[in-house]
Design a protein around this motif. Sequence first.
Motif, short mmCIF file in Angstrom:
data_model
loop_
_atom_site.label_atom_id
_atom_site.label_comp_id
_atom_site.label_asym_id
_atom_site.label_seq_id
_atom_site.Cartn_x
_atom_site.Cartn_y
_atom_site.Cartn_z
N ALA A 60 0.84 -1.20 0.00
CA ALA A 60 0.00 0.00 0.00
C ALA A 60 0.87 1.25 0.00
O ALA A 60 0.61 2.21 -0.74
N ALA A 61 1.90 1.18 0.84
CA ALA A 61 2.79 2.34 0.88
C ALA A 61 3.47 2.55 -0.46
O ALA A 61 3.70 3.68 -0.89
N ARG A 104 2.17 1.79 -3.43
CA ARG A 104 1.24 2.43 -4.36
C ARG A 104 1.13 3.92 -4.05
O ARG A 104 1.15 4.76 -4.96
N ASN A 105 0.97 4.21 -2.76
CA ASN A 105 0.92 5.63 -2.39
C ASN A 105 2.23 6.34 -2.77
O ASN A 105 2.22 7.47 -3.27
N THR A 106 3.30 5.62 -2.53
CA THR A 106 4.59 6.21 -2.87
C THR A 106 4.73 6.43 -4.36
O THR A 106 5.22 7.45 -4.83
N GLN A 107 4.25 5.40 -5.14
CA GLN A 107 4.30 5.54 -6.58
C GLN A 107 3.46 6.71 -7.06
O GLN A 107 3.86 7.47 -7.94
N GLN A 108 2.26 6.81 -6.43
CA GLN A 108 1.42 7.95 -6.81
C GLN A 108 2.10 9.26 -6.44
O GLN A 108 2.12 10.22 -7.23
N ARG A 109 2.61 9.29 -5.20
CA ARG A 109 3.31 10.50 -4.80
C ARG A 109 4.54 10.74 -5.68
O ARG A 109 4.85 11.88 -6.05
#
Length: 391
Positions: free
Chosen positions: A220-221, A223-228
């Motif tokens: 999850a982190a 994906r969030n990191t990728q988005q960020r």
Amino acid sequence: MYSRRVRLQVISGSRVTGHMIPATATIGYRAFGLPPPVTGYLWTPPYWGFGAGVYGFHAGYWGLNVGFYGGINYGFGYGGVGFYGGRWAGGRFMYNTAVWNVNRRFVHNTYIDRTYVRNINRNHYSFNGPGGANARPTAREEAAMRERHIQATNRQMAHQDAARHNRAQFANVNHGHPAAVAMNRVNGRAFNERGRVAAANRMARNTEQRDRMQRQNANAATRNTQQRDRMARQNANAATRNTQQRDRMARQNANANARRTAQADRVREQRNNAQAQRTARADRVREQRNNAQAQRTAQADRMREQRNNAQAQRAAQNQRMQQRQNQQARMQQQQQRQNQQARMQQQRQNQQQRMQQQRANQQVRMQQQRAGNQQRAQQQREPQRRPVRQR
């Protein structure tokens, strides 16, 4: 060729810090006991490169940014271009755990950046040139190469000197199979080929297990990191484009200012040269005039002196002539006096002669008169005497 690659690899590493040590020397003293000479500086590893028909050694250096190191994959964040093993933040070095295996219970200055994994150079070349890495400096690396640098520290130079004198590292001795291919730290323990493989296998198993746990815990982190990261990359790309545009505008303005300044300098220099030439010509004309005036003055002085000398000579000549005339007049006067005296003396002599003649004549007349008188007296006495005789 393999023997040459191994030799170049070992020499390029051992010349400064060992095959893997350039990155470890860069990240500082917490992990490997070698602090950088200045906080905020990073290490650019050395490399062997081909140029002008020969291989040359390019020494490493410390600087604010990592420069060009031949496109060699040294590991530990040095994938061939740049450095991804860590970064400085607030005077502390932050370790990239995508590159380093650190104990997070004791080391908290960490971050994760997998750009190194994506951008790593997968070749195994240990030199730059024909048959090796074919890399050229990027614009950022060229800029870093022109910055202020600090040479290798004394500990690095000592490690380099020790490796230089280790003949077991020479390709003509080990024939491409060196006994030590890397060092765990500067002046540390050497890893041979077998120990390196075993350590690599253990590290690979531990890394695989840790990565599996990290992937499970960080999906999850991620994906969030990728988005960020996508947003950050977009923002960074926009900021980069803006920065590049500003840089281009600044370079253009700087170039225009430099051209205007250079043109103004050339015009000023031309004006100064023209003014200097005019001043030099005026000085030469003034000097010529002064020289001509001095020559005329000197000539006038010489003519005046000559006239004075001529006048003095004429005066002296006139004086001498006057003196001769005076002398001649005096001599004439003296001659006249002498002549007059001679005439007077002649006159006196003549007069004396006349007087003597007169006296002589008078005496003669007187004698004649006396003689006549005597004769007459005798004649008168003679008749008286005759009668006496007749007696």
